[in-house]
Scaffold this motif. Structure first.
Motif, mmCIF file in Angstrom:
data_model
loop_
_atom_site.group_PDB
_atom_site.id
_atom_site.type_symbol
_atom_site.label_atom_id
_atom_site.label_comp_id
_atom_site.label_asym_id
_atom_site.label_seq_id
_atom_site.Cartn_x
_atom_site.Cartn_y
_atom_site.Cartn_z
ATOM 1 N N PRO A 248 0.841 -1.208 0.000
ATOM 2 C CA PRO A 248 0.000 0.000 0.000
ATOM 3 C C PRO A 248 0.871 1.251 0.000
ATOM 4 C CG PRO A 248 0.086 -0.952 2.201
ATOM 5 C CD PRO A 248 0.886 -1.863 1.309
ATOM 6 N N GLY A 249 0.287 2.366 -0.412
ATOM 7 C CA GLY A 249 0.984 3.643 -0.326
ATOM 8 C C GLY A 249 0.635 4.323 0.986
ATOM 9 N N PHE A 250 1.613 4.973 1.611
ATOM 10 C CA PHE A 250 1.398 5.586 2.923
ATOM 11 C C PHE A 250 1.669 7.083 2.895
ATOM 12 C CE2 PHE A 250 2.705 1.185 4.206
ATOM 13 C CZ PHE A 250 1.488 0.815 4.775
ATOM 14 N N SER A 251 0.817 7.823 3.624
ATOM 15 C CA SER A 251 1.015 9.259 3.811
ATOM 16 C C SER A 251 1.229 9.624 5.265
ATOM 17 C CB SER A 251 -0.202 10.042 3.289
ATOM 18 O OG SER A 251 -0.420 9.804 1.927
ATOM 19 N N SER A 252 0.891 8.719 6.186
ATOM 20 C CA SER A 252 0.963 9.048 7.609
ATOM 21 C C SER A 252 1.339 7.823 8.436
ATOM 22 C CB SER A 252 -0.389 9.580 8.089
ATOM 23 O OG SER A 252 -1.362 8.544 8.089
ATOM 24 N N LYS A 253 1.770 8.075 9.664
ATOM 25 C CA LYS A 253 2.099 6.993 10.587
ATOM 26 C C LYS A 253 0.849 6.202 10.949
ATOM 27 C CE LYS A 253 5.914 9.657 12.599
ATOM 28 N NZ LYS A 253 6.436 10.308 13.832
ATOM 29 N N GLU A 254 -0.286 6.893 11.045
ATOM 30 C CA GLU A 254 -1.535 6.213 11.370
ATOM 31 C C GLU A 254 -1.901 5.186 10.312
ATOM 32 O OE1 GLU A 254 -1.071 9.796 13.608
ATOM 33 O OE2 GLU A 254 -1.092 9.525 11.419
ATOM 34 N N GLU A 255 -1.654 5.512 9.051
ATOM 35 C CA GLU A 255 -1.938 4.566 7.969
ATOM 36 C C GLU A 255 -1.032 3.341 8.061
ATOM 37 O OE1 GLU A 255 -1.523 6.846 4.422
ATOM 38 O OE2 GLU A 255 -3.465 7.830 4.632
ATOM 39 N N VAL A 256 0.204 3.546 8.490
ATOM 40 C CA VAL A 256 1.121 2.419 8.687
ATOM 41 C C VAL A 256 0.564 1.488 9.760
ATOM 42 C CG1 VAL A 256 3.419 1.731 9.468
ATOM 43 C CG2 VAL A 256 3.156 3.704 7.942
ATOM 44 N N ASP A 257 0.200 2.057 10.906
ATOM 45 C CA ASP A 257 -0.338 1.241 11.999
ATOM 46 C C ASP A 257 -1.575 0.477 11.555
ATOM 47 O OD1 ASP A 257 1.595 2.033 13.842
ATOM 48 O OD2 ASP A 257 0.428 3.732 14.556
ATOM 49 N N ASP A 258 -2.429 1.143 10.810
ATOM 50 C CA ASP A 258 -3.668 0.527 10.349
ATOM 51 C C ASP A 258 -3.380 -0.671 9.448
ATOM 52 O OD1 ASP A 258 -6.623 0.839 10.357
ATOM 53 O OD2 ASP A 258 -6.328 1.031 8.195
ATOM 54 N N ALA A 259 -2.410 -0.519 8.551
ATOM 55 C CA ALA A 259 -2.087 -1.596 7.612
ATOM 56 C C ALA A 259 -1.443 -2.788 8.310
ATOM 57 C CB ALA A 259 -1.166 -1.073 6.515
ATOM 58 N N LEU A 260 -0.632 -2.529 9.326
ATOM 59 C CA LEU A 260 0.076 -3.617 9.986
ATOM 60 C C LEU A 260 -0.865 -4.558 10.731
ATOM 61 C CD1 LEU A 260 3.316 -1.866 11.308
ATOM 62 C CD2 LEU A 260 2.970 -3.195 9.225
ATOM 63 N N ILE A 261 -2.013 -4.033 11.136
ATOM 64 C CA ILE A 261 -3.011 -4.897 11.784
ATOM 65 C C ILE A 261 -3.429 -6.027 10.843
ATOM 66 C CG2 ILE A 261 -5.397 -4.957 12.643
ATOM 67 C CD1 ILE A 261 -4.934 -2.066 13.664
ATOM 68 N N ALA A 262 -3.396 -5.747 9.544
ATOM 69 C CA ALA A 262 -3.870 -6.715 8.549
ATOM 70 C C ALA A 262 -3.028 -7.982 8.487
ATOM 71 C CB ALA A 262 -3.922 -6.060 7.167
ATOM 72 N N VAL A 263 -1.775 -7.929 8.946
ATOM 73 C CA VAL A 263 -0.919 -9.127 8.849
ATOM 74 C C VAL A 263 -0.586 -9.717 10.210
ATOM 75 C CG1 VAL A 263 0.053 -8.553 6.609
ATOM 76 C CG2 VAL A 263 1.162 -7.678 8.662
ATOM 77 N N GLU A 264 -1.278 -9.276 11.259
ATOM 78 C CA GLU A 264 -1.087 -9.904 12.562
ATOM 79 C C GLU A 264 -1.603 -11.338 12.511
ATOM 80 O OE1 GLU A 264 -3.058 -7.488 15.441
ATOM 81 O OE2 GLU A 264 -1.552 -5.883 15.377
#
Length: 363
Positions: A248-264
């Protein structure tokens, strides 16, 4: 972070990669590059180790911003990917022009070598063959010198054409568009690449934003889970055994955190099993424009990407008029300026009937 082995190499890459094509637009325009670089630095702290950029991304500033971040990381803690094609050579595809582009990327990224260097933006086999014949020898030379570690390619071809490109040549990996909108479209190419031991990196896993922008339509992706639709769409891709990195493309730290939940606690399964679960669900998804923007070359100035985005609303069961009026501020009748030259359809990565859709909108 969940890590996967990149093809038949010994490289372990993060299941979620960092797409460097969506740095904050206001910060990019204002030259606040250090602020933009805070996001990939944060992603690295969270375990992301694959960073994908290219010339021309973010007003041609993406490589520079990414380099600011990479220069603050140990070199053995990340992998960086960038790209080249005829357009990046800024002139005839000669060795000198290719080398100038490569050296520019190395300088901007502040690295001595590029881990993955792509033959970039291949739309069909004719384009693939032209690009391969003109540039591949220069790639091989740079690899022999240690400036490139792995030669890979980036493509928007359908599955059968991907198969041709993969079977005819020797690449370490490929970058393709793949998501819950178009997973049928490239299935055979993914299978062939995996069988040959290639790494497979997926761009556009959220369908150019269409999936999170239409949560009701794609709610089936998150059924029975606590994931948001966007997280479920990322997990759909990342859980494929054949796919190495979801980008995914990221613009913010919050978007990073949100995406990482997907691969837990990610569980990998063969693509055939995953796709079988979704057969009969969702939209006529291969017909939706994913917003890559490659069609934006109209000789008479028709703003094709905006009209194609609006036409998605028709396919999703609603009117395109509000999308034109309130999102894009373009007039429906201006789609009728199309001269039917066909340039846009040649450039379309999904081979959509753009001329027909423009006529529909104009009418």
């Amino acid at each position: 972070m969940y890590y996967k082995k990149y093809g038949n190499t010994d490289m372990k890459v993060s299941a979620i990669g960092f797409g460097c094509m969506r740095y904050n637009e206001e910060d990019v325009s204002a030259g606040r590059f250090e602020k933009c670089a805070e996001v990939p630095l944060y992603a690295h702290e969270k375990g992301i180790n694959y960073f994908d950029t290219a010339p021309f991304y973010c007003e041609d500033k993406s490589e520079t911003i990414t380099g600011i971040a990479l220069s603050q990381m140990p070199r053995d803690s990340f992998y960086v990917s960038t790209k080249a094609n005829f357009g990046t050579c800024e002139g005839p595809p000669t060795r000198d022009n290719f080398r100038r582009r490569l050296e520019t990327s190395l300088s901007r990224l502040k690295v001595d070598y590029i881990d993955f260097y792509h033959l970039w933006c291949i739309l069909n086999m004719e384009g693939f063959n032209k690009l391969y014949d003109a540039l591949h020898g220069f790639y091989e030379e740079a690899r022999a010198e240690g400036l490139i570690r792995n030669i890979v390619f980036s493509s928007h071809m359908p599955g059968d054409q991907l198969e041709q490109a993969i079977n005819a040549n020797d690449f370490k990996g490929m970058l393709i568009g793949y998501n819950a909108l178009n997973y049928r479209f490239r299935q055979s190419g993914i299978a062939t690449a995996y069988e040959k031991g290639m790494g497979i990196v997926v761009m556009n896993p959220l369908g150019g934003g269409l999936i999170p922008q239409n949560p009701e339509k794609f709610a089936y992706l998150a059924e029975g889970t606590d994931y948001t639709v966007a997280q479920a769409a990322l997990r759909f891709v990342a859980s494929h055994r054949e796919i190495t990195v979801t980008l995914p493309g990221f613009s913010s730290k919050e978007e990073v955190d949100d995406a990482l939940i997907a691969v837990e606690n990610l569980v990998e399964k063969p693509a055939s099993e995953i796709c079988k679960l979704y057969e009969g669900k969702g939209e006529a998804i291969n017909d939706l424009c994913t917003g890559c923007g490659y069609c934006d070359k109209c000789p008479v100035g028709v703003q094709i990407p905006k009209y194609m985005d609006a036409y998605n609303m028709v396919l999703l069961g609603s009117s395109f008029q509000n999308r034109l009026d309130w999102h894009w501020d373009v007039v429906a009748k201006d789609a009728g300026k199309c001269t039917k030259c066909g340039m846009c359809e040649k450039l379309c990565t999904q081979h959509l009937p753009i001329i027909e859709r423009l006529a529909h909108i104009a009418g």
